[in-house]
Write a protein that holds these residues in place. Structure first.
Motif, PDB file in Angstrom:
ATOM      1  N   SER A 191      34.143  46.900  22.248  1.00  0.00           N
ATOM      2  CA  SER A 191      33.122  47.875  22.647  1.00  0.00           C
ATOM      3  C   SER A 191      32.605  47.594  24.049  1.00  0.00           C
ATOM      4  O   SER A 191      32.408  48.521  24.854  1.00  0.00           O
ATOM      5  N   ALA A 192      32.405  46.332  24.384  1.00  0.00           N
ATOM      6  CA  ALA A 192      31.956  45.998  25.739  1.00  0.00           C
ATOM      7  C   ALA A 192      33.005  46.358  26.780  1.00  0.00           C
ATOM      8  O   ALA A 192      32.676  46.804  27.888  1.00  0.00           O
ATOM      9  N   TRP A 193      34.269  46.169  26.406  1.00  0.00           N
ATOM     10  CA  TRP A 193      35.343  46.523  27.344  1.00  0.00           C
ATOM     11  C   TRP A 193      35.401  48.031  27.582  1.00  0.00           C
ATOM     12  O   TRP A 193      35.606  48.493  28.711  1.00  0.00           O
ATOM     13  N   ARG A 194      35.190  48.832  26.545  1.00  0.00           N
ATOM     14  CA  ARG A 194      35.173  50.283  26.726  1.00  0.00           C
ATOM     15  C   ARG A 194      34.028  50.727  27.623  1.00  0.00           C
ATOM     16  O   ARG A 194      34.175  51.640  28.449  1.00  0.00           O
ATOM     17  N   ASP A 195      32.864  50.110  27.505  1.00  0.00           N
ATOM     18  CA  ASP A 195      31.732  50.459  28.364  1.00  0.00           C
ATOM     19  C   ASP A 195      32.041  50.174  29.827  1.00  0.00           C
ATOM     20  O   ASP A 195      31.679  50.955  30.722  1.00  0.00           O
ATOM     21  N   LYS A 198      34.376  52.863  31.166  1.00  0.00           N
ATOM     22  CA  LYS A 198      33.673  54.126  31.433  1.00  0.00           C
ATOM     23  C   LYS A 198      32.959  54.065  32.771  1.00  0.00           C
ATOM     24  O   LYS A 198      32.986  55.018  33.560  1.00  0.00           O
ATOM     25  N   ARG A 199      32.303  52.935  33.059  1.00  0.00           N
ATOM     26  CA  ARG A 199      31.604  52.813  34.333  1.00  0.00           C
ATOM     27  C   ARG A 199      32.583  52.774  35.503  1.00  0.00           C
ATOM     28  O   ARG A 199      32.297  53.253  36.591  1.00  0.00           O
ATOM     29  N   ALA A 200      33.754  52.208  35.264  1.00  0.00           N
ATOM     30  CA  ALA A 200      34.736  52.138  36.342  1.00  0.00           C
ATOM     31  C   ALA A 200      35.270  53.522  36.706  1.00  0.00           C
ATOM     32  O   ALA A 200      35.535  53.818  37.884  1.00  0.00           O
ATOM     33  N   ASP A 239      34.892  43.766  38.692  1.00  0.00           N
ATOM     34  CA  ASP A 239      34.607  44.525  39.920  1.00  0.00           C
ATOM     35  C   ASP A 239      35.087  45.949  39.701  1.00  0.00           C
ATOM     36  O   ASP A 239      36.283  46.255  39.785  1.00  0.00           O
ATOM     37  N   THR A 240      34.152  46.859  39.381  1.00  0.00           N
ATOM     38  CA  THR A 240      34.521  48.230  39.045  1.00  0.00           C
ATOM     39  C   THR A 240      35.008  49.021  40.254  1.00  0.00           C
ATOM     40  O   THR A 240      35.618  50.070  40.092  1.00  0.00           O
ATOM     41  N   THR A 241      34.780  48.503  41.442  1.00  0.00           N
ATOM     42  CA  THR A 241      35.187  49.253  42.645  1.00  0.00           C
ATOM     43  C   THR A 241      36.663  49.054  42.976  1.00  0.00           C
ATOM     44  O   THR A 241      37.204  49.781  43.803  1.00  0.00           O
ATOM     45  N   ARG A 242      37.329  48.094  42.344  1.00  0.00           N
ATOM     46  CA  ARG A 242      38.722  47.799  42.679  1.00  0.00           C
ATOM     47  C   ARG A 242      39.721  48.511  41.783  1.00  0.00           C
ATOM     48  O   ARG A 242      40.917  48.297  41.904  1.00  0.00           O
ATOM     49  N   GLY A 243      39.251  49.302  40.831  1.00  0.00           N
ATOM     50  CA  GLY A 243      40.169  50.098  40.042  1.00  0.00           C
ATOM     51  C   GLY A 243      40.445  49.496  38.665  1.00  0.00           C
ATOM     52  O   GLY A 243      40.088  48.353  38.345  1.00  0.00           O
ATOM     53  N   THR A 244      41.117  50.336  37.857  1.00  0.00           N
ATOM     54  CA  THR A 244      41.380  49.946  36.476  1.00  0.00           C
ATOM     55  C   THR A 244      42.361  48.780  36.388  1.00  0.00           C
ATOM     56  O   THR A 244      42.230  47.898  35.541  1.00  0.00           O
TER      57      THR A 244
END
Length: 284
Positions: A191-195, A198-200, A239-244
């Motif tokens: 669940s934490a990974w899915r959150d 989503k933010r990424a 780091d959500t700015t670097r992509g999935t």
């Protein structure tokens, strides 16, 4: 001279006559380290105080089996006269001191005498013309059964018993020396990974590029983020700015670190935030 001889042959009377007060200045005994040259006046020794039984038997069959095995008699062909004579001599010894104990042995003695008397009579033939059963047959059967049970009891007694041959070891381990943090379930980690994913997606840009990502490199990056910090929230390591792709590799790197017990994942309760720490970092 005759008077002296008569005095020597006369039986002693009392304790004073048994032992003199002093025997060549040698003490009769020592009491608390002090020499004792004469017996106490009020000393009383019971009549059976010095009786010793060298053999202890559990019953008439035990005594009878002992007499047969001691003299290597054939138990299938018992010499009744010799065995009965020895048996009765033992019964006479115990009857003088313990009449109740001798009663059971007297019953067996009567049976032995009866068997011996039946052996002296001419054997009776049955109606079919066969010879009658040996008078010792019933006694032999009882002795063989008793011997089997006695040997079985001896084998059971040789088995190691708790409290006699061994004791259970008890070891106390102090659990407070090694703190244990709550475990993280797989569902909460998913669940934490899915959150985070989503933010990424909210901040990612469509960019086509080829980039080689190393799991080992990201394992080192995660360890550097945790260095010198007690607890780090699970989401801060991504780091959500670097992509999935980068976040996937980072997540795989964290799983590898947890598998190699280099990091620990902990959670206070269900649905609570997940924290990451180095496995060798003190909790306090």
């Amino acid at each position: 001279m005759s008077d002296e001889a008569g005095a020597l042959d006369a039986p002693p009377e009392g304790l004073d006559a048994v032992l003199p007060d002093v025997v060549d200045q040698v003490a009769l005994a020592r009491l608390y380290g002090e020499p004792l040259f004469d017996l106490p006046r009020d000393l009383y020794i019971p009549p059976d105080a010095l009786q010793v039984f060298l053999e202890a038997f559990e019953g008439p069959l035990d005594l009878l089996l002992y007499l047969i095995r001691k003299q290597n008699f054939n138990i299938l062909d018992i010499p009744m006269a010799a065995v009965t004579r020895q048996y009765l001599s033992y019964v006479d010894e115990i009857r003088a001191s313990n009449l109740e104990l001798a009663a059971e042995y007297l019953l067996m003695a009567a049976m032995l005498i009866e068997i011996k008397s039946r052996m002296l009579l001419p054997p009776k033939k049955t109606a079919e013309g066969e010879e009658a059963e040996d008078p010792r047959a019933e006694l032999v059967r009882r002795l063989l059964e008793y011997e089997q049970m006695k040997l079985a009891a001896q084998r059971l007694a040789e088995v190691p018993q708790y409290g006699r041959d061994f004791l259970r070891a008890q070891v106390y381990v102090e659990q407070a020396l090694q703190p244990r943090f709550p475990d993280v379930s797989a569902l909460d980690l998913q669940s934490a990974w899915r959150d985070i994913m989503k933010r990424a997606k909210l901040v990612q840009h469509h960019k086509i590029s080829r980039e080689e990502l190393s799991v080992r490199e990201h394992m080192s990056i995660v360890l550097r983020h945790l260095q010198g910090r007690k607890f780090v929230e699970f989401g801060e390591l991504f780091d959500t700015t670097r992509g999935t792709q980068v976040m996937v590799v980072t997540f795989i790197a964290m799983l590898e670190l947890a598998k190699e017990t280099l990091i620990e994942l902990t959670q206070a309760e269900a649905f609570a935030p997940i924290y990451v720490r180095l496995a060798y970092t003190p909790a306090s």
